[in-house]
Design a protein around this motif. Structure first.
Motif, short mmCIF file in Angstrom:
data_model
loop_
_atom_site.label_atom_id
_atom_site.label_comp_id
_atom_site.label_asym_id
_atom_site.label_seq_id
_atom_site.Cartn_x
_atom_site.Cartn_y
_atom_site.Cartn_z
N ASP A 167 0.86 -1.18 0.00
CA ASP A 167 0.00 0.00 0.00
C ASP A 167 0.89 1.23 0.00
O ASP A 167 2.12 1.12 -0.06
CB ASP A 167 -0.96 -0.01 1.20
N THR A 168 0.30 2.40 0.08
CA THR A 168 1.07 3.64 -0.05
C THR A 168 2.04 3.87 1.10
O THR A 168 2.94 4.69 0.99
CB THR A 168 0.12 4.85 -0.14
N SER A 169 1.89 3.13 2.20
CA SER A 169 2.79 3.31 3.33
C SER A 169 4.15 2.68 3.09
O SER A 169 5.13 3.01 3.77
CB SER A 169 2.17 2.72 4.60
N CYS A 170 4.24 1.76 2.12
CA CYS A 170 5.48 1.01 1.93
C CYS A 170 5.83 0.79 0.47
O CYS A 170 6.71 -0.01 0.16
CB CYS A 170 5.40 -0.33 2.65
N SER A 171 5.13 1.46 -0.43
CA SER A 171 5.43 1.30 -1.84
C SER A 171 5.15 2.59 -2.59
O SER A 171 4.42 3.45 -2.10
CB SER A 171 4.59 0.16 -2.45
N GLU A 172 5.76 2.72 -3.73
CA GLU A 172 5.50 3.86 -4.62
C GLU A 172 5.04 3.29 -5.95
O GLU A 172 5.69 2.41 -6.52
CB GLU A 172 6.76 4.69 -4.82
N LEU A 173 3.92 3.80 -6.44
CA LEU A 173 3.42 3.40 -7.74
C LEU A 173 3.90 4.40 -8.79
O LEU A 173 4.01 5.59 -8.54
CB LEU A 173 1.89 3.39 -7.75
N TYR A 174 4.20 3.87 -9.97
CA TYR A 174 4.48 4.75 -11.10
C TYR A 174 3.54 4.37 -12.24
O TYR A 174 3.10 3.21 -12.32
CB TYR A 174 5.95 4.65 -11.52
N PRO A 175 3.18 5.31 -13.12
CA PRO A 175 2.30 4.97 -14.24
C PRO A 175 2.88 3.83 -15.05
O PRO A 175 4.09 3.81 -15.33
CB PRO A 175 2.25 6.28 -15.05
N SER A 176 2.05 2.87 -15.41
CA SER A 176 2.56 1.65 -16.04
C SER A 176 3.31 1.90 -17.34
O SER A 176 4.12 1.08 -17.76
CB SER A 176 1.41 0.67 -16.28
N HIS A 177 3.02 3.04 -17.99
CA HIS A 177 3.72 3.35 -19.24
C HIS A 177 4.81 4.40 -19.03
O HIS A 177 5.31 4.97 -20.01
CB HIS A 177 2.72 3.81 -20.30
N ALA A 178 5.21 4.62 -17.79
CA ALA A 178 6.27 5.58 -17.50
C ALA A 178 7.61 5.07 -18.01
O ALA A 178 7.83 3.86 -18.14
CB ALA A 178 6.35 5.83 -16.00
N GLY A 179 8.50 5.99 -18.27
CA GLY A 179 9.85 5.62 -18.67
C GLY A 179 10.75 5.48 -17.45
O GLY A 179 10.30 5.55 -16.31
N ALA A 180 12.03 5.33 -17.71
CA ALA A 180 13.00 5.15 -16.63
C ALA A 180 13.02 6.33 -15.66
O ALA A 180 13.18 6.16 -14.46
CB ALA A 180 14.39 4.92 -17.21
N ALA A 181 12.82 7.53 -16.18
CA ALA A 181 12.85 8.72 -15.32
C ALA A 181 11.71 8.68 -14.31
O ALA A 181 11.89 9.06 -13.15
CB ALA A 181 12.76 9.99 -16.17
N GLY A 182 10.54 8.21 -14.74
CA GLY A 182 9.41 8.12 -13.82
C GLY A 182 9.64 7.08 -12.74
O GLY A 182 9.25 7.28 -11.58
N ILE A 183 10.28 5.98 -13.09
CA ILE A 183 10.59 4.94 -12.11
C ILE A 183 11.64 5.44 -11.13
O ILE A 183 11.54 5.22 -9.91
CB ILE A 183 11.06 3.66 -12.82
N ALA A 184 12.66 6.12 -11.64
CA ALA A 184 13.71 6.67 -10.77
C ALA A 184 13.13 7.69 -9.79
O ALA A 184 13.50 7.72 -8.61
CB ALA A 184 14.80 7.32 -11.62
N ALA A 185 12.21 8.52 -10.26
CA ALA A 185 11.58 9.52 -9.40
C ALA A 185 10.78 8.84 -8.29
O ALA A 185 10.80 9.28 -7.13
CB ALA A 185 10.69 10.44 -10.22
N ALA A 186 10.07 7.76 -8.63
CA ALA A 186 9.30 7.02 -7.62
C ALA A 186 10.23 6.40 -6.59
O ALA A 186 9.95 6.42 -5.39
CB ALA A 186 8.46 5.94 -8.30
N ALA A 187 11.36 5.85 -7.04
CA ALA A 187 12.33 5.26 -6.12
C ALA A 187 12.91 6.32 -5.19
O ALA A 187 13.08 6.08 -3.98
CB ALA A 187 13.45 4.57 -6.90
N LEU A 188 13.20 7.49 -5.73
CA LEU A 188 13.76 8.57 -4.92
C LEU A 188 12.78 9.02 -3.85
O LEU A 188 13.15 9.26 -2.70
CB LEU A 188 14.16 9.74 -5.81
N ARG A 189 11.51 9.11 -4.22
CA ARG A 189 10.49 9.50 -3.22
C ARG A 189 10.45 8.49 -2.07
O ARG A 189 10.32 8.86 -0.90
CB ARG A 189 9.11 9.58 -3.88
N LEU A 190 10.58 7.24 -2.40
CA LEU A 190 10.54 6.19 -1.38
C LEU A 190 11.78 6.25 -0.49
O LEU A 190 11.69 6.12 0.74
CB LEU A 190 10.44 4.82 -2.07
N LEU A 191 12.92 6.46 -1.10
CA LEU A 191 14.18 6.49 -0.35
C LEU A 191 14.28 7.72 0.56
O LEU A 191 15.05 7.70 1.53
CB LEU A 191 15.37 6.46 -1.31
#
Length: 223
Positions: A167-191
């Motif tokens: 859930d949102t307390s322990c994961s970050e969702l990114y749009p399924s058609h996002a590129g690498a930059a969107g995934i990296a941004a989600a990872a950074l928010r989590l970290l």
């Protein structure tokens, strides 16, 4: 079907008589206490001295449909803002292409084959700072739930079973058609969240999933 989310989707598509019997994991085999500073230091190398050094994991069968190339690129983008080491645990037809891609990006990366030791696997999952996942067509996502049970947060697409592992307390969702930059941004928010809080939330989210025994008891009861 493997979860309520899939039951709901099928019902909405006009398919009737759908029963959800969620999969489960061996909860006893995973836990935050398995996190290993020795393993982390070994993998992080020079980055182990940095307070923001980050061990990122990609775990599973290495295949095109799992979209791990995007995850390698995302880890490389993340490495522009902090010391990052990527651990790829698994094997498959994309292994050498992914290895070449990581080298091309100048990313510090380790490729380990599947391990046959459940204890070692649990230690690896607990020692990661974040797990990246790319597949949009999971029905459940065993690796994701096992990572959460290890106290490791996950970055997942907002489509398929991966989106419903935590859930949102322990994961970050990114749009399924996002590129690498969107995934990296989600990872950074989590970290950027407090590690101890996110880790505890991950364990709590995993605890809501049944055990393997409970899954089969429910399945046999249904039949």
């Amino acid at each position: 079907v493997a979860g309520e989310w899939l039951r709901t989707e099928l019902l909405q598509r006009g398919i009737t008589r759908v029963e959800a019997v969620p999969f489960g994991i061996d909860h006893r085999g995973f836990g935050r206490e398995r996190r290993s500073s020795r393993l982390r230091n070994e993998l992080l190398g020079d980055g182990s001295d940095a307070t923001d050094g980050c061990l990122v994991g990609v775990v599973g069968r290495l295949a095109v449909e799992k979209r791990q190339r995007l995850l390698v690129d995302a880890a490389a983008m993340l490495a522009r803002s902090r010391p990052v080491t990527l651990l790829v645990l698994g094997d498959g037809p994309e292994r050498e292409r992914l290895r070449a891609r990581a080298a091309e990006q100048g990313l510090r990366c380790h490729f380990w084959p599947f391990t046959h030791s459940r204890e070692h696997y649990a230690e690896v999952l607990a020692s990661l700072d974040v797990l990246l996942h790319g597949s949009r067509c999971e029905t459940y996502g065993f690796v994701l739930v096992e990572a959460l049970a290890s106290g490791t947060p996950v970055v997942v697409p907002d489509e398929g079973g991966a989106a419903h592992a935590g859930d949102t307390s322990c994961s970050e969702l990114y749009p399924s058609h996002a590129g690498a930059a969107g995934i990296a941004a989600a990872a950074l928010r989590l970290l950027e969240r407090r590690r101890d809080v996110v880790s505890a939330s991950a364990c709590a989210a995993a605890a809501r999933h049944p055990s393997r025994t409970e899954h089969f008891e429910r399945l046999f009861e249904l039949y």
